[in-house]
Design a protein around this motif. Structure first.
Motif, mmCIF file in Angstrom:
data_model
loop_
_atom_site.group_PDB
_atom_site.id
_atom_site.type_symbol
_atom_site.label_atom_id
_atom_site.label_comp_id
_atom_site.label_asym_id
_atom_site.label_seq_id
_atom_site.Cartn_x
_atom_site.Cartn_y
_atom_site.Cartn_z
ATOM 1 N N UNK A 420 0.849 -1.190 0.000
ATOM 2 C CA UNK A 420 0.000 0.000 0.000
ATOM 3 C C UNK A 420 0.880 1.234 0.000
ATOM 4 N N UNK A 421 0.258 2.385 -0.098
ATOM 5 C CA UNK A 421 0.973 3.658 -0.114
ATOM 6 C C UNK A 421 0.494 4.520 1.053
ATOM 7 N N UNK A 422 1.443 5.239 1.641
ATOM 8 C CA UNK A 422 1.104 6.074 2.787
ATOM 9 C C UNK A 422 0.375 7.344 2.344
ATOM 10 N N UNK A 423 -0.555 7.772 3.173
ATOM 11 C CA UNK A 423 -1.232 9.062 2.993
ATOM 12 C C UNK A 423 -0.566 10.053 3.922
ATOM 13 N N UNK A 424 0.184 10.992 3.353
ATOM 14 C CA UNK A 424 0.907 11.962 4.170
ATOM 15 C C UNK A 424 1.233 13.183 3.312
ATOM 16 N N UNK A 425 1.786 14.221 3.933
ATOM 17 C CA UNK A 425 2.032 15.454 3.211
ATOM 18 C C UNK A 425 3.250 15.395 2.309
ATOM 19 N N UNK A 426 4.087 14.385 2.475
ATOM 20 C CA UNK A 426 5.290 14.256 1.669
ATOM 21 C C UNK A 426 4.939 14.014 0.207
ATOM 22 N N UNK A 427 5.928 14.216 -0.653
ATOM 23 C CA UNK A 427 5.757 13.987 -2.082
ATOM 24 C C UNK A 427 5.876 12.494 -2.359
ATOM 25 N N UNK A 428 4.787 11.880 -2.771
ATOM 26 C CA UNK A 428 4.796 10.454 -3.065
ATOM 27 C C UNK A 428 4.973 9.598 -1.835
ATOM 28 N N UNK A 429 5.047 8.299 -2.057
ATOM 29 C CA UNK A 429 5.221 7.356 -0.953
ATOM 30 C C UNK A 429 5.910 6.107 -1.482
ATOM 31 N N UNK A 430 6.799 5.525 -0.681
ATOM 32 C CA UNK A 430 7.295 4.200 -1.059
ATOM 33 C C UNK A 430 6.201 3.164 -0.836
ATOM 34 N N UNK A 431 6.406 1.998 -1.413
ATOM 35 C CA UNK A 431 5.498 0.903 -1.099
ATOM 36 C C UNK A 431 5.735 0.479 0.347
ATOM 37 N N UNK A 432 4.670 0.312 1.097
ATOM 38 C CA UNK A 432 4.799 -0.090 2.493
ATOM 39 C C UNK A 432 4.027 -1.384 2.721
ATOM 40 N N UNK A 433 4.344 -2.040 3.852
ATOM 41 C CA UNK A 433 3.703 -3.331 4.176
ATOM 42 C C UNK A 433 3.822 -4.311 3.023
ATOM 43 N N UNK A 434 4.957 -4.252 2.325
ATOM 44 C CA UNK A 434 5.168 -5.110 1.163
ATOM 45 C C UNK A 434 5.305 -6.573 1.585
ATOM 46 N N UNK A 435 4.611 -7.424 0.868
ATOM 47 C CA UNK A 435 4.665 -8.850 1.202
ATOM 48 C C UNK A 435 4.363 -9.671 -0.043
ATOM 49 N N UNK A 436 5.086 -10.755 -0.210
ATOM 50 C CA UNK A 436 4.760 -11.692 -1.273
ATOM 51 C C UNK A 436 3.671 -12.638 -0.777
ATOM 52 N N UNK A 437 2.706 -12.889 -1.631
ATOM 53 C CA UNK A 437 1.569 -13.728 -1.261
ATOM 54 C C UNK A 437 1.545 -14.944 -2.183
ATOM 55 N N UNK A 438 1.476 -16.109 -1.613
ATOM 56 C CA UNK A 438 1.514 -17.346 -2.395
ATOM 57 C C UNK A 438 0.167 -17.627 -3.046
#
Length: 500
Positions: A420-438
């Motif tokens: 998912x992507x963070x909602x914040x005042x910064x410019x853009x967001x890294x991918x967060x809570x990244x996980x591979x799903x089988x």
């Protein structure tokens, strides 16, 4: 995918004078043709539309409105002197509406000489500060005749002129890296109904460079990654909703006058309506533009009823497929075309009466290119993902051709990541809570449809699916093997806990 690039590049070389015979004999689904640009015009395209007789009308960023006859391949000036037109709607053969910087304008040829002689203000009931980033978009018109336009927020990197148009509220100005809304109604979608009054319709937009409807008259706008926008997005716009960029809230009637940029993120997050589709940055799109409904009834191939979205930063057009889950629209995005033959800067899209897609390009002194290209469906069906729909345990994928059963039922051919992507005042967001799903099970439902079961499925994530070694029963390789689904909601009776 590289194979498609090569094929399209070769097609572009020989396709300078496309004939019906060359199209029908082509061995690829789509061919791309360069349209000659008008002479002595900066061919950065801000607007496209078609007359019913097949003539194209184009608006260029320096203010010219010109008509192109595909039969004679000749351009003719229709109007000039407009200020950065970014949208055209044809009213009839002699009259158009143009969205330009200062106003929505009716432009008309009243004496029938083919050149406009009437320029009439339809509405200018919104503010201007002179900030370079105050672009205006639309108009798009619904089935009831209501006109919608979009107003960009202003950039903290730009300046204002001394005398502005409209009430001035500087409370959201001066925040480093934050877009602001100092005059009404920057960051809003506006509605002009039959009364002639322009009304604020929806807020929270940063740079909505593209507006359009789906088959059910739902209004969508695209949004570019930036402050308060973790990754670019497609929003389903509904009256009264707030879509996340706070600065526009100063023009909300009930707002209490403080700086919305300083409100707690948690409070703003609860107020906002999330995107129907997220375009993962660096993967699907970095600067999406106009969403356009494929309403060609099959003339443009198998994707009728879906949305196509332009992309500025690469030679790419994105395809969007939508569904309603728990009363809200969400869905998936995949490349439509992604190759060297399609230039960068795909700013405006329009379907010609013959079902070909015309793409106008611009660069704005940044990323992109200039000119117009035409994309033609040859009649050869692509082997592609037609749709991706949520199930209770994963996703169902439908293809445009019958799929090879052995490969489709091999779970090793699927790789899923969710983030998912963070909602914040910064410019853009890294991918967060990244996980591979089988992928635990892959089952053929129909000859052209499979069901994928995942080890876990949760709301609030983008699910990125990569397919390998998938082909049709005829042996055609899958054209696009990466697709991303925005799962804001899950189907009822499954886990609906959201990490947000």
């Amino acid at each position: 995918m590289k194979k498609l690039f090569v094929i399209l590049s070769i097609a572009l070389i020989y396709f300078s004078s496309c004939s019906d015979k060359s199209v029908s004999n082509a061995d690829v689904p789509y061919l791309v043709e360069n349209i000659p640009s008008p002479e002595n015009v900066d061919a950065q395209v801000g607007a496209l539309d078609f007359f019913s007789d097949g003539r194209l009308i184009a608006g260029f960023l320096r203010g010219e409105i010109m008509i192109y006859n595909p039969q004679t391949k000749e351009w003719k000036m229709f109007a000039e002197g407009l200020h950065e037109p970014l949208g055209i709607h044809i009213v009839n053969d002699s009259e158009i509406l143009v969205m330009q910087r200062p106003e929505l304008t009716r432009v008309k040829d009243t004496d029938g000489d083919g050149y406009a002689d009437l320029y009439e203000t339809v509405t200018d009931d919104f503010g201007i500060t002179g900030n370079y980033h105050e672009f205006n978009y639309g108009p798009v018109i619904d089935a009831d005749g209501n006109i919608f336009i979009g107003l960009n927020s202003a950039s903290s990197g730009g300046s204002n002129i001394a005398h502005v148009r409209g009430d001035l509220d500087t409370v959201s100005m001066g925040q480093k890296g934050q877009m602001y809304s100092a005059v009404p109604y920057r960051g809003w979608v506006m509605k002009l109904d039959n009364s002639g009054e322009l009304r604020p319709y929806a807020s929270g937009l940063r740079s909505p460079n593209g507006m359009g409807f789906d088959t059910d008259q739902n209004l969508f706008v695209t949004e570019n990654q930036g402050d308060w926008v973790g990754t670019s997005a497609l929003y389903h716009i509904e009256e009264g909703n707030f879509y996340g960029h706070p600065s526009s809230l100063v023009w909300k009637t009930s707002w209490k006058g403080d700086n919305p940029l300083l409100r707690p993120v948690e409070e703003l997050d609860k107020m906002r309506t999330k995107a129907a589709v997220l375009f993962p940055h660096g993967i699907i799109a970095n600067s999406p533009t106009q969403p356009l409904l494929d309403n060609t009834n099959g003339k443009f191939g198998p994707f009728s009823g879906q949305l196509l979205v332009g992309e500025m930063n690469s030679g790419r057009i994105v395809r969007v497929m939508l569904e309603e889950v728990q009363g809200a629209i969400q869905g998936a995005c995949v490349f439509f075309l992604n190759g060297d033959s399609l230039r960068k800067g795909n700013n405006r899209l329009a379907f010609a009466p013959d079902g070909s897609l015309w793409v106008g390009q611009a660069e704005y002194g940044w990323a992109g290119s200039r000119g117009i290209q035409r994309i033609v469906y040859t009649g050869k069906a692509p082997m592609d993902i037609y749709s991706m729909n949520l199930s209770h345990t994963g996703f169902n994928l439908k293809f445009t051709q019958n799929v090879n059963k052995e490969a489709a039922e091999n779970v090793a051919n699927y790789k899923v990541r969710r983030y998912r992507y963070q909602y914040h005042k910064k410019y853009g967001s890294p991918q967060t809570d990244l996980k591979e799903v089988t992928v635990t099970k892959a089952t053929i439902i129909e000859n052209d449809e499979i069901s994928l079961e995942l080890e876990e499925l949760d709301a609030g994530y983008v699910y990125e699916l990569t397919l390998n070694n998938i082909s049709s029963q005829k042996g055609d390789s899958l054209v696009n093997n990466l697709i991303c689904y925005t799962a804001n909601n899950l189907l009822l009776s499954t886990n609906t806990n959201s990490p947000n």
